[in-house]
Write a protein that holds these residues in place. Sequence first.
Motif, PDB file in Angstrom:
ATOM      1  N   THR A   1      56.460  70.140  48.864  1.00  0.00           N
ATOM      2  CA  THR A   1      55.811  71.075  47.955  1.00  0.00           C
ATOM      3  C   THR A   1      54.311  70.803  47.917  1.00  0.00           C
ATOM      4  O   THR A   1      53.839  69.724  48.261  1.00  0.00           O
ATOM      5  N   GLY A   2      53.567  71.839  47.494  1.00  0.00           N
ATOM      6  CA  GLY A   2      52.130  71.698  47.329  1.00  0.00           C
ATOM      7  C   GLY A   2      51.344  71.692  48.623  1.00  0.00           C
ATOM      8  O   GLY A   2      50.203  71.228  48.655  1.00  0.00           O
ATOM      9  N   VAL A   3      51.916  72.228  49.689  1.00  0.00           N
ATOM     10  CA  VAL A   3      51.254  72.232  50.997  1.00  0.00           C
ATOM     11  C   VAL A   3      51.426  73.607  51.628  1.00  0.00           C
ATOM     12  O   VAL A   3      52.535  74.154  51.667  1.00  0.00           O
ATOM     13  N   ARG A   4      50.337  74.166  52.143  1.00  0.00           N
ATOM     14  CA  ARG A   4      50.399  75.467  52.807  1.00  0.00           C
ATOM     15  C   ARG A   4      51.067  75.335  54.182  1.00  0.00           C
ATOM     16  O   ARG A   4      51.130  74.236  54.741  1.00  0.00           O
ATOM     17  N   PRO A   5      51.508  76.457  54.757  1.00  0.00           N
ATOM     18  CA  PRO A   5      52.183  76.395  56.058  1.00  0.00           C
ATOM     19  C   PRO A   5      51.350  75.759  57.164  1.00  0.00           C
ATOM     20  O   PRO A   5      51.896  75.148  58.081  1.00  0.00           O
ATOM     21  N   ASP A   6      50.015  75.894  57.086  1.00  0.00           N
ATOM     22  CA  ASP A   6      49.157  75.384  58.154  1.00  0.00           C
ATOM     23  C   ASP A   6      48.635  73.974  57.889  1.00  0.00           C
ATOM     24  O   ASP A   6      47.830  73.447  58.650  1.00  0.00           O
ATOM     25  N   GLU A   7      49.089  73.336  56.811  1.00  0.00           N
ATOM     26  CA  GLU A   7      48.624  72.000  56.461  1.00  0.00           C
ATOM     27  C   GLU A   7      49.670  70.945  56.820  1.00  0.00           C
ATOM     28  O   GLU A   7      50.874  71.219  56.741  1.00  0.00           O
ATOM     29  N   PRO A   8      49.229  69.737  57.183  1.00  0.00           N
ATOM     30  CA  PRO A   8      50.207  68.667  57.416  1.00  0.00           C
ATOM     31  C   PRO A   8      50.832  68.212  56.107  1.00  0.00           C
ATOM     32  O   PRO A   8      50.158  68.109  55.089  1.00  0.00           O
TER      33      PRO A   8
ATOM     34  N   PHE B   1      57.250  74.575  50.169  1.00  0.00           N
ATOM     35  CA  PHE B   1      56.829  75.521  49.153  1.00  0.00           C
ATOM     36  C   PHE B   1      55.360  75.253  48.802  1.00  0.00           C
ATOM     37  O   PHE B   1      54.934  74.095  48.758  1.00  0.00           O
ATOM     38  N   PRO B   2      54.573  76.298  48.518  1.00  0.00           N
ATOM     39  CA  PRO B   2      53.125  76.114  48.401  1.00  0.00           C
ATOM     40  C   PRO B   2      52.632  75.426  47.132  1.00  0.00           C
ATOM     41  O   PRO B   2      51.596  74.763  47.153  1.00  0.00           O
ATOM     42  N   GLU B   3      53.343  75.546  46.030  1.00  0.00           N
ATOM     43  CA  GLU B   3      52.828  75.000  44.773  1.00  0.00           C
ATOM     44  C   GLU B   3      53.301  73.564  44.559  1.00  0.00           C
ATOM     45  O   GLU B   3      54.439  73.217  44.889  1.00  0.00           O
ATOM     46  N   PRO B   4      52.437  72.711  43.994  1.00  0.00           N
ATOM     47  CA  PRO B   4      52.776  71.298  43.787  1.00  0.00           C
ATOM     48  C   PRO B   4      53.657  71.098  42.558  1.00  0.00           C
ATOM     49  O   PRO B   4      53.221  70.568  41.525  1.00  0.00           O
ATOM     50  N   LEU B   5      54.908  71.510  42.690  1.00  0.00           N
ATOM     51  CA  LEU B   5      55.855  71.475  41.582  1.00  0.00           C
ATOM     52  C   LEU B   5      57.164  70.860  42.064  1.00  0.00           C
ATOM     53  O   LEU B   5      57.349  70.607  43.248  1.00  0.00           O
ATOM     54  N   ALA B   6      58.086  70.620  41.148  1.00  0.00           N
ATOM     55  CA  ALA B   6      59.414  70.181  41.532  1.00  0.00           C
ATOM     56  C   ALA B   6      60.017  71.225  42.476  1.00  0.00           C
ATOM     57  O   ALA B   6      59.750  72.420  42.344  1.00  0.00           O
ATOM     58  N   PRO B   7      60.835  70.809  43.452  1.00  0.00           N
ATOM     59  CA  PRO B   7      61.324  71.742  44.466  1.00  0.00           C
ATOM     60  C   PRO B   7      61.994  72.998  43.919  1.00  0.00           C
ATOM     61  O   PRO B   7      61.749  74.100  44.413  1.00  0.00           O
TER      62      PRO B   7
ATOM     63  N   GLY C   1      59.212  63.310  44.577  1.00  0.00           N
ATOM     64  CA  GLY C   1      59.209  62.745  43.228  1.00  0.00           C
ATOM     65  C   GLY C   1      60.294  61.690  43.081  1.00  0.00           C
ATOM     66  O   GLY C   1      60.529  60.890  43.981  1.00  0.00           O
ATOM     67  N   GLY C   2      60.991  61.724  41.953  1.00  0.00           N
ATOM     68  CA  GLY C   2      62.004  60.715  41.681  1.00  0.00           C
ATOM     69  C   GLY C   2      63.401  61.138  42.101  1.00  0.00           C
ATOM     70  O   GLY C   2      63.623  62.233  42.636  1.00  0.00           O
TER      71      GLY C   2
END
Length: 238
Positions: free
Chosen positions: A41-48, A69-75, A112-113
């Motif tokens: 999560t929290g990573v765009r398709p073109d980012e590592p 998924f793009p937003e830095p949240l729980a899956p 996360g945990g």
Amino acid sequence: MPVLVITGTGTEVGKTVVTAAVAAAAVTTGRSVAVLKAAQTGVRPDEPGDAQEVARLAGEVTTAEVARFPEPLAPWTAARRAGRAPVRPAEVAEAADKLATEHDLVLVEGAGGLLVRFDAAGGTLADVAALLGAPVLLVASAGLGTLNTTELTARELRTRGLELPGVVIGSWPGAPDLASRCNLADLPDVAGAPLLGAVPAGAASLPPGEFRSSAPRWLAPRLQGTWDADAFRARQAP
């Protein structure tokens, strides 16, 4: 162990760098390694993502993700907000099983945990480990507050009948405070499992070659390293 699940006591405790260290140590012994990120999560398709960071540090490893998924949240939250299907524990286990047929070691890194939710049904990384029959390595922070989250996670693993081979400190400070030094003795006590390593703070900023050659010195023999918990504790004794 053909599959090892790696979880943390929470976010930002050093899970990815520990995964990279375990991968690097295994590679130095000649083992083929795959790294599977259950949900990025929290990573765009073109980012590592985290798996790619492990490969950058550890070297010749296979990387895979089940979902991103793009937003830095729980899956589950990130999937819902993106309007996409969530990750299911069975999908992660199936992907890990497939990688295990082609590699000596598969590292499954969570998000996360242990009990962060993947889907509406409450599926978690613990369910993945149960489906795989795999041990769960716990990454913990060094300082004040870590004993509570470590014990809670260890209790949950035991309740579910999951193996906890040990705890690795994900970021050992260069100038540890009193709590951190005392926790070297207290962490294995509350976890009911041994300390299996301590990765120094800032390890991810090392040149990859230096990271790979240093990784075995941060991990105990059970993780293909040479780190000695008793000697480390003696050097850091308060």
